[in-house]
Design a protein around this motif. Structure first.
Motif, PDB file in Angstrom:
ATOM      1  N   GLY A 162      -6.751   8.112 -10.174  1.00  0.00           N
ATOM      2  CA  GLY A 162      -7.895   8.264 -10.258  1.00  0.00           C
ATOM      3  C   GLY A 162      -8.704   8.818  -9.221  1.00  0.00           C
ATOM      4  O   GLY A 162      -9.753   9.106  -9.278  1.00  0.00           O
ATOM      5  N   LYS A 163      -7.885   9.726  -8.146  1.00  0.00           N
ATOM      6  CA  LYS A 163      -8.819  11.052  -7.301  1.00  0.00           C
ATOM      7  C   LYS A 163      -8.147  11.927  -7.975  1.00  0.00           C
ATOM      8  O   LYS A 163      -7.385  11.939  -8.436  1.00  0.00           O
ATOM      9  CB  LYS A 163      -7.112  10.267  -6.002  1.00  0.00           C
ATOM     10  CG  LYS A 163      -7.669   8.528  -5.265  1.00  0.00           C
ATOM     11  CD  LYS A 163      -8.717   8.379  -5.202  1.00  0.00           C
ATOM     12  CE  LYS A 163      -8.436   7.364  -4.119  1.00  0.00           C
ATOM     13  NZ  LYS A 163     -10.159   6.285  -4.209  1.00  0.00           N
ATOM     14  N   SER A 164      -9.281  12.633  -8.080  1.00  0.00           N
ATOM     15  CA  SER A 164      -9.796  14.232  -8.589  1.00  0.00           C
ATOM     16  C   SER A 164      -8.903  15.048  -7.601  1.00  0.00           C
ATOM     17  O   SER A 164      -8.745  16.540  -8.413  1.00  0.00           O
ATOM     18  CB  SER A 164     -10.772  14.734  -8.523  1.00  0.00           C
ATOM     19  OG  SER A 164     -11.406  14.066  -8.232  1.00  0.00           O
ATOM     20  N   THR A 165      -9.603  15.154  -6.513  1.00  0.00           N
ATOM     21  CA  THR A 165      -9.251  16.616  -5.093  1.00  0.00           C
ATOM     22  C   THR A 165      -8.100  16.008  -4.105  1.00  0.00           C
ATOM     23  O   THR A 165      -7.528  14.851  -3.931  1.00  0.00           O
ATOM     24  CB  THR A 165      -9.886  16.769  -4.026  1.00  0.00           C
ATOM     25  OG1 THR A 165     -10.969  14.727  -3.074  1.00  0.00           O
ATOM     26  CG2 THR A 165     -11.483  15.981  -5.319  1.00  0.00           C
ATOM     27  N   THR A 166      -7.097  16.966  -3.531  1.00  0.00           N
ATOM     28  CA  THR A 166      -5.854  16.841  -2.587  1.00  0.00           C
ATOM     29  C   THR A 166      -6.958  16.337  -1.777  1.00  0.00           C
ATOM     30  O   THR A 166      -6.473  15.535  -0.808  1.00  0.00           O
ATOM     31  CB  THR A 166      -6.148  17.898  -1.952  1.00  0.00           C
ATOM     32  OG1 THR A 166      -5.114  19.218  -3.536  1.00  0.00           O
ATOM     33  CG2 THR A 166      -5.275  18.327  -1.320  1.00  0.00           C
ATOM     34  N   LYS A 167      -8.368  15.798  -0.817  1.00  0.00           N
ATOM     35  CA  LYS A 167      -8.370  15.645   0.319  1.00  0.00           C
ATOM     36  C   LYS A 167      -8.065  13.912  -0.046  1.00  0.00           C
ATOM     37  O   LYS A 167      -8.452  13.511   0.714  1.00  0.00           O
ATOM     38  CB  LYS A 167      -9.937  15.713   0.722  1.00  0.00           C
ATOM     39  CG  LYS A 167     -10.361  15.606   1.699  1.00  0.00           C
ATOM     40  CD  LYS A 167     -11.601  16.049   2.396  1.00  0.00           C
ATOM     41  CE  LYS A 167     -12.336  15.404   3.517  1.00  0.00           C
ATOM     42  NZ  LYS A 167     -13.068  16.360   4.521  1.00  0.00           N
TER      43      LYS A 167
END
Length: 392
Positions: A262-267
């Protein structure tokens, strides 16, 4: 004690007011001056705690309510200057806030003491008029104990601050050797300056990880240090190589991938892993002490840390690497020094590469329990002498 100059200084500061009180005996006028000194010390301690707390709330965390509003109204050029030189928070802004609060508290305390405490001391002196000289000396010494305690606490605060700004390595060494300083710093200074958060900070022992360089041919130790950048030979961290330390397995990889779903960005992925490692792994004081005593038979690395949910800074860093690699996140292990609240100690943490920002950011899962150490302003304040141990 003679080998601990800091302990000797604190002991002398504690005994001095008591000895003076015994010599001059109990007198209302003399004690009024002493009481005023005590109240000033107490006012300073209170203003110190409040000043540090509110300065951190506004200029370091600024993530809620009025603190966020105050921070958003600070001119942009000042914010940029603080971000580029975060130590200015401690050497300029914080002292100014402390001074303002101290002036207000000291005024109120002096006013109250003049109409309550001082008349009481006059009555006590009147009642002691017929007592023996020794009894008066004894009372004079006893009434100086609060002042002695305040002296020691205030000086410990000052020593702690000087340690944070890293006066000299020798000074830091003297602080580490002082058992009295370490006790007061841990039991009084850290809890007062950081509230309940600091009480939970891991007790990071000096050299809580050991770096040993062995000659590749002879496999005999050739040097031992925590700051070598390009040593020749095989490098062992707590008895294992970096490759062994970051070694993962299917269980860790699968768990790490599911964790960041569910997390899209590397950060966002890196922050999620940071929060899990920092909150689910418990810092092991016992293991840190074993490493400190050169017991390298303890198991270090990502797999034993994931299985036991326990480790020291090197283990946190290894597990963080393993979980990042499972999600194809570029990551590093950094070795250097961290400020544990009372002195600078050997430490290990991580860096993560953000492709869209083309930059490496600092991440310290070991220190999460003490606050936000994911690319935060405070990082450059209490981490130093960083060296890249490995990159993946």
């Amino acid at each position: 004690m003679l080998r601990e100059p800091v302990s000797l200084i604190l002991l002398v500061l504690f005994l001095y007011p008591i000895i003076v009180g015994f010599i001059y005996k109990f007198s209302s006028e003399h004690l009024k001056g002493s009481i005023q000194g005590v109240f000033q010390s107490i006012s300073f301690l209170i203003s110190l705690c409040l000043g540090i707390y509110y300065t951190k709330k506004v200029f370091i965390t600024h993530d809620e309510g009025i603190y966020q509003k105050i921070y958003s109204n600070v001119p942009l050029n000042i914010i940029e200057f603080i971000k580029s030189k975060p130590l200015v928070i401690y050497i300029l802004i914080m002292p100014l806030v402390i001074l303002i609060i101290y002036s207000l508290i000291n005024f109120v305390v002096n006013f109250i003491s003049r109409i309550t405490v001082y008349p009481l001391l006059d009555r006590i002196e009147s009642n002691l008029r017929d007592k023996s000289v020794f009894f008066k000396r004894l009372m004079g010494a006893i009434f100086q104990v609060p002042r002695s305690i305040c002296y020691v606490i205030v000086i410990t605060f000052v020593m702690n601050f000087l340690s944070l700004i890293n006066v000299t390595d020798m000074y830091n060494k003297y602080l580490e050797e002082s058992q009295i300083y370490s006790y007061i710093s841990k039991e009084v200074v850290i809890p007062l300056t950081n509230s309940s958060i600091a009480k939970q900070l891991p007790n990071v022992v000096n050299n809580s990880f050991k770096i040993v360089v062995k000659d590749a041919a002879t496999a005999k130790p050739s040097s031992q240090t925590s700051s070598q950048n390009t040593p020749k030979g095989i490098i062992y961290y707590n008895g294992v190589t970096l490759d062994q330390g970051i070694k993962s397995n299917q269980e860790i990889d699968k768990f790490a991938v599911n964790l960041v779903q569910g997390k899209s960005t590397t950060k966002d992925k890196a922050r999620t892993i940071y929060k899990w490692v920092g909150s689910k792994v418990t810092y092991s004081d016992e293991k840190a002490n074993r490493v400190l005593n050169n017991d390298l038979e303890v198991k270090s690395g990502a797999i034993p840390t994931f299985n036991s949910r326990s480790g020291i800074c090197f283990d946190y860093a290894c597990l963080y690497v393993a979980m990042c690699r499972a999600n194809n996140i570029k990551v590093r292990i950094i070795t250097g020094q961290g400020f544990n609240g009372s002195s600078w100690v050997s430490h290990a943490w991580n860096q993560v590469y953000l492709e869209n920002e083309n930059t490496w950011i600092n991440v310290d899962p070991t220190f999460l329990i003490g606050g936000d150490y994911f690319n935060s302003v405070r990082f450059n304040i209490d981490h130093k002498q960083e060296s890249v141990a490995g990159e993946w």
